[in-house]
Design a protein around this motif. Structure first.
Motif, short mmCIF file in Angstrom:
data_model
loop_
_atom_site.label_atom_id
_atom_site.label_comp_id
_atom_site.label_asym_id
_atom_site.label_seq_id
_atom_site.Cartn_x
_atom_site.Cartn_y
_atom_site.Cartn_z
N ASP A 163 -1.76 -5.75 7.21
CA ASP A 163 -2.99 -6.39 6.96
C ASP A 163 -3.41 -5.65 5.50
O ASP A 163 -4.08 -6.65 4.75
CB ASP A 163 -3.86 -5.59 7.99
CG ASP A 163 -3.80 -6.27 9.45
OD1 ASP A 163 -3.40 -7.39 9.50
OD2 ASP A 163 -4.26 -5.69 10.27
N ARG A 164 -3.26 -4.37 5.36
CA ARG A 164 -3.59 -3.77 3.74
C ARG A 164 -2.91 -4.80 2.87
O ARG A 164 -3.25 -4.83 1.59
CB ARG A 164 -3.16 -2.57 3.68
CG ARG A 164 -4.25 -1.81 4.74
CD ARG A 164 -3.88 -0.13 4.91
NE ARG A 164 -3.84 0.33 3.18
CZ ARG A 164 -3.28 1.59 2.94
NH1 ARG A 164 -2.75 2.55 3.79
NH2 ARG A 164 -3.63 1.98 1.51
N ALA A 184 -4.50 -7.89 2.37
CA ALA A 184 -5.71 -7.71 1.51
C ALA A 184 -5.51 -7.22 -0.01
O ALA A 184 -6.09 -7.90 -0.83
CB ALA A 184 -6.71 -6.69 1.97
N PRO A 210 0.89 -1.26 -0.14
CA PRO A 210 0.07 -0.13 0.18
C PRO A 210 0.86 1.31 0.05
O PRO A 210 2.00 1.42 0.65
CB PRO A 210 -0.86 -0.06 1.17
CG PRO A 210 -0.75 -1.66 1.64
CD PRO A 210 0.64 -2.09 1.21
N ARG A 254 -0.97 -2.31 10.57
CA ARG A 254 -2.18 -1.79 9.67
C ARG A 254 -1.53 -1.94 8.11
O ARG A 254 -2.46 -2.46 7.21
CB ARG A 254 -2.57 -0.28 9.98
CG ARG A 254 -3.48 -0.13 8.94
CD ARG A 254 -4.38 1.28 9.50
NE ARG A 254 -3.42 2.46 9.31
CZ ARG A 254 -2.87 3.06 10.47
NH1 ARG A 254 -3.02 2.60 11.94
NH2 ARG A 254 -1.81 4.00 10.46
#
Length: 253
Positions: free
Chosen positions: A130-131, A134, A29, A127
């Motif tokens: 986790d991104r 995904a 990300p 975070r």
């Protein structure tokens, strides 16, 4: 810092993505890739932390060994002199329903990153992972969507199939008709072929049968007349003979 990420895909599929630096870069990300050379990924990384955004310019390197994947890199603040260093290890492990990524990493830096406490920095790192998980799952979903799937034949294809079947049936009928004609005597078979070719279907259906199936003609009415032609003279001769005999008997008396 330790963290686990679940990816709802088989471990083999996850490993294929992690082995490709270009695909890994698409899953990070905030990464805007400038260029790549081998396993090195150069570009900008925007990091969201504690309500602020820090952009770093640098490079990431991806290596594989002992079943795990190592991601390391360093960068410099685009608007400042601060630096950051990253070291992350990810081990894919099979589990029911998908793959678990067991991550172990460290992040150190100077400048704006150093202004945040350890808890805030760790929350930002979790975070980010986790991104990443995904985005990795979305990458694998696109792989599945790219695989062609057989579809049922549409109306047009079904019509073509029916037409082909009809052609095959017509060929079979023609072959059967040809065999039937071959069983007829040569003259009758030739006559039947000429009849089928030169006359319409309606005319053929209403025409009287010919050949071996033709009806036997009835005796001609003129046969009785022919009998009378030779019977009348014979009767006249017999009558004349009777008259002569009668006169001769009268004279003798």
């Amino acid at each position: 810092m330790e963290h686990e990420v679940f990816v709802p895909f088989p471990v083999g599929a996850v490993r294929r993505v992690l082995s490709d630096p270009a695909r890994v870069a698409r899953c990070v990300p905030g990464l805007q890739q400038d260029a790549s050379s081998g396993a090195a990924l150069a570009g900008r990384l925007r990091l969201r932390i504690g309500g602020s955004t820090i952009t770093y310019r640098g490079a990431l390197r991806l290596t594989e060994g002992d079943g795990s994947y190592e991601l390391s890199g360093e960068g410099t603040e685009v608007r400042g002199s601060g630096t950051v260093t990253l070291a992350l290890s990810a081990l894919p492990e099979e589990m029911p329903g998908g793959t678990r990524l067991s991550c172990l990493g460290t992040v150190s830096g100077a400048g704006r990153l150093a202004e945040f406490d350890a808890k805030t920095a760790e929350s930002a790192a979790r975070r980010l992972l986790d991104r990443f998980g995904a985005a990795l799952a979305e990458e694998l979903r696109e792989d599945e969507a790219a695989v062609p799937v057989a579809e049922p034949a549409g109306p047009g294809e079904a019509a073509v199939a029916d037409a082909n079947d009809a052609d095959e049936d017509a060929d079979d009928s023609s072959a059967f008709a040809g065999n039937a004609l071959d069983d007829e005597p040569p003259a009758e078979a030739a006559h039947a072929r000429r009849t089928m070719i030169g006359r319409s279907a309606e005319e053929v259906d209403h025409a009287p049968p010919r050949g071996r199936y033709a009806p036997v003609p009835a005796p001609e009415a003129t046969s009785g007349t022919a009998v009378l032609r030779w019977a009348a003279p014979a009767a006249a001769i017999a009558l004349a003979g009777a008259v002569v005999v009668t006169r001769a008997l009268r004279r003798k008396r």
